[in-house]
Design a protein around this motif. Structure first.
Motif, short mmCIF file in Angstrom:
data_model
loop_
_atom_site.label_atom_id
_atom_site.label_comp_id
_atom_site.label_asym_id
_atom_site.label_seq_id
_atom_site.Cartn_x
_atom_site.Cartn_y
_atom_site.Cartn_z
N GLU A 368 0.87 -1.17 0.00
CA GLU A 368 0.00 0.00 0.00
C GLU A 368 0.90 1.22 0.00
O GLU A 368 1.54 1.53 1.00
CB GLU A 368 -0.89 -0.01 1.24
CG GLU A 368 -1.90 1.13 1.28
CD GLU A 368 -2.80 1.05 2.50
OE1 GLU A 368 -3.11 2.11 3.08
OE2 GLU A 368 -3.18 -0.07 2.89
N GLY A 369 0.99 1.88 -1.14
CA GLY A 369 1.95 2.96 -1.27
C GLY A 369 3.32 2.44 -1.64
O GLY A 369 3.50 1.27 -1.99
N ASP A 370 4.28 3.30 -1.56
CA ASP A 370 5.66 2.97 -1.90
C ASP A 370 6.31 2.21 -0.75
O ASP A 370 6.25 2.67 0.40
CB ASP A 370 6.44 4.26 -2.18
CG ASP A 370 7.80 4.02 -2.81
OD1 ASP A 370 8.50 3.10 -2.36
OD2 ASP A 370 8.16 4.76 -3.74
N PRO A 371 6.95 1.07 -1.00
CA PRO A 371 7.61 0.33 0.09
C PRO A 371 8.63 1.17 0.85
O PRO A 371 8.88 0.90 2.04
CB PRO A 371 8.29 -0.82 -0.64
CG PRO A 371 7.60 -0.97 -1.93
CD PRO A 371 7.11 0.40 -2.30
N PHE A 372 9.20 2.17 0.18
CA PHE A 372 10.24 2.99 0.80
C PHE A 372 9.72 4.29 1.39
O PHE A 372 10.49 5.15 1.80
CB PHE A 372 11.36 3.27 -0.20
CG PHE A 372 12.12 2.03 -0.60
CD1 PHE A 372 12.47 1.09 0.34
CD2 PHE A 372 12.47 1.82 -1.92
CE1 PHE A 372 13.18 -0.05 -0.02
CE2 PHE A 372 13.17 0.69 -2.30
CZ PHE A 372 13.53 -0.25 -1.34
N SER A 373 8.41 4.45 1.40
CA SER A 373 7.82 5.61 2.05
C SER A 373 7.53 5.27 3.51
O SER A 373 7.21 4.12 3.85
CB SER A 373 6.52 5.99 1.35
OG SER A 373 5.77 6.90 2.13
N LEU A 374 7.63 6.27 4.39
CA LEU A 374 7.31 6.03 5.79
C LEU A 374 5.84 5.66 5.98
O LEU A 374 5.47 5.05 6.98
CB LEU A 374 7.66 7.27 6.63
CG LEU A 374 9.14 7.51 6.88
CD1 LEU A 374 9.35 8.80 7.67
CD2 LEU A 374 9.77 6.34 7.62
#
Length: 398
Positions: A368-374
């Motif tokens: 859900e979202g970018d894996p590298f986003s917080l």
């Protein structure tokens, strides 16, 4: 069997764009144009990012257990500093809650084993994090032999005035044991009858097998001088060596690139409070990659929980590591380093953990979202073709 369509895929080596997956216990198909049976359970992820189950390459889970006190700490045997014959497989607590937390965070495979108090700590195993029959959780019973250099092993016994108490003393012990193992192996090969065989020595037998089978030998080394020592010893004995920790790896990046030794980098999140951590920086991963070093990233869990593995990779990206390199460092890279793929050691796309390829375990994370986003997090975690975590249904265990 499960189908996933409209996935933006990273296969463990590279980004391959939008595609569909067909999953059983193993991956059946990876194909943009695959025709999916109408009666099959199909998950339309609508352009979500999909990765293999993550691989955390140097942890202590199951030997350092949450909430178990001293009974849950089987990290290092205090019977001596040379203990290569010990197997984490004989000590790991399969019920350690850290495994479930790691799985919900997308980590499907870990390499777990003894700590660094002893020079030869013992043998690590590669295992799956999901609950299943015990034999099914073991990916490789002996994934590596753990050797420690530097501050921790040289101080473990120094108060009792027991050798070694210096870095050169630690290195000398490592050399001595490998030299004895070489002589022991020669004696066993040249024996013409059982009466002339060397007396059985469990320590030397273990090391001889490690050298003969080219089992990976991980050298925990934080400081640059310890890293160089590890490379030197690896070459002297023709070992399949891997540097672990590598806090000062950026200071000897070109040297490591020329050596050809891979590195499992463990970023430091705490203060630079010791001589071994004073030069810690997230830039190390990028510096190593730029020098041509194969780099994996690990948490060293449970001191830093394994579910934060993507966060560690993201912080390395922030410090200059390329996105694709960061993804590979927590999926296919470490799987290849430890020979977990079916075709053994190497860096090719293979049917093993950390890869999305036909025949590989059906361990898949839909993000859900970018894996590298917080704010990014696993939306679905699939292990061996079964949905084991669904963010819409299950409460995250952290």
């Amino acid at each position: 069997m499960i189908a996933i369509k409209n996935a933006v895929l990273f296969d463990g080596v590279r980004e391959v764009g939008e595609t569909s997956l067909l999953l059983d216990a193993a991956i059946v198909s990876v194909d943009r144009a695959v025709e999916l049976p109408e009666d099959l359970e199909c998950i339309d992820v609508d352009g979500a990012y999909v990765t293999p189950g993550l691989v955390d390459a140097h942890v202590y889970m199951g030997l350092w257990c949450t909430g178990a006190g001293s009974e849950g700490r089987d990290l290092s045997d205090s019977n001596g500093t040379v203990q290569p014959q010990l197997r984490a497989l004989d000590s790991v607590d399969w019920d350690d809650a850290n495994f479930g937390r790691a799985l919900a965070g997308g980590v499907a495979t870990v390499v777990t084993g003894p700590g660094e108090s002893n020079i030869f700590g013992g043998q690590a195993l590669a295992m799956r994090t999901e609950e299943c029959p015990v034999d099914g959780r073991v990916v490789r019973g002996v994934a590596s032999l753990r050797v420690a250099l530097g501050h921790e092993p040289k101080t473990t016994y120094s108060k009792s005035v027991q050798y070694p108490s210096t870095r050169m003393g630690v290195a000398a012990v490592v050399r001595e044991q490998f030299m004895k193992a070489q002589e022991y192996a020669i004696g066993c090969r040249e024996a013409t009858d059982s009466g002339k065989r060397p007396k059985f020595d469990f320590t030397l037998q273990t090391l001889a097998e490690v050298m003969a089978q080219r089992t990976p030998v991980t050298f925990y080394a934080a400081k640059a001088n310890d890293i160089v020592t590890a490379v030197r010893i690896t070459k002297e004995f023709d070992l399949s060596g891997i540097i672990v920790g590598a806090t000062e790896g950026h200071m000897v990046a070109e040297f490591l690139g020329e050596s050809g030794m891979p590195v499992v980098f463990i970023p430091m999140m705490d203060g630079r409070m010791s001589v071994e951590t004073r030069n810690a920086t997230f830039e190390t991963a990028a510096a190593l990659a730029e020098a041509g070093v194969d780099v994996a990233i690990s948490t060293g869990a449970p001191s830093l929980p394994s579910e934060y593995l993507p966060v560690m990779a993201a912080l390395c990206m922030k410090a200059g590591l390329a996105r694709e390199s960061a993804l590979r460092a927590i999926t296919g890279g470490p799987a290849a380093m430890f020979g977990l793929a079916q075709n053994g050691l190497g860096n090719a796309v293979t049917a093993g953990p950390g890869h999305i390829a036909c025949g590989a375990p059906a361990d898949v994370v839909v993000w859900e979202g970018d894996p590298f986003s917080l704010t990014g997090r696993p939306k679905l975690v699939i292990a061996a073709g079964n949905v084991v975590f669904d963010a819409s249904r299950d409460e995250a265990p952290w």
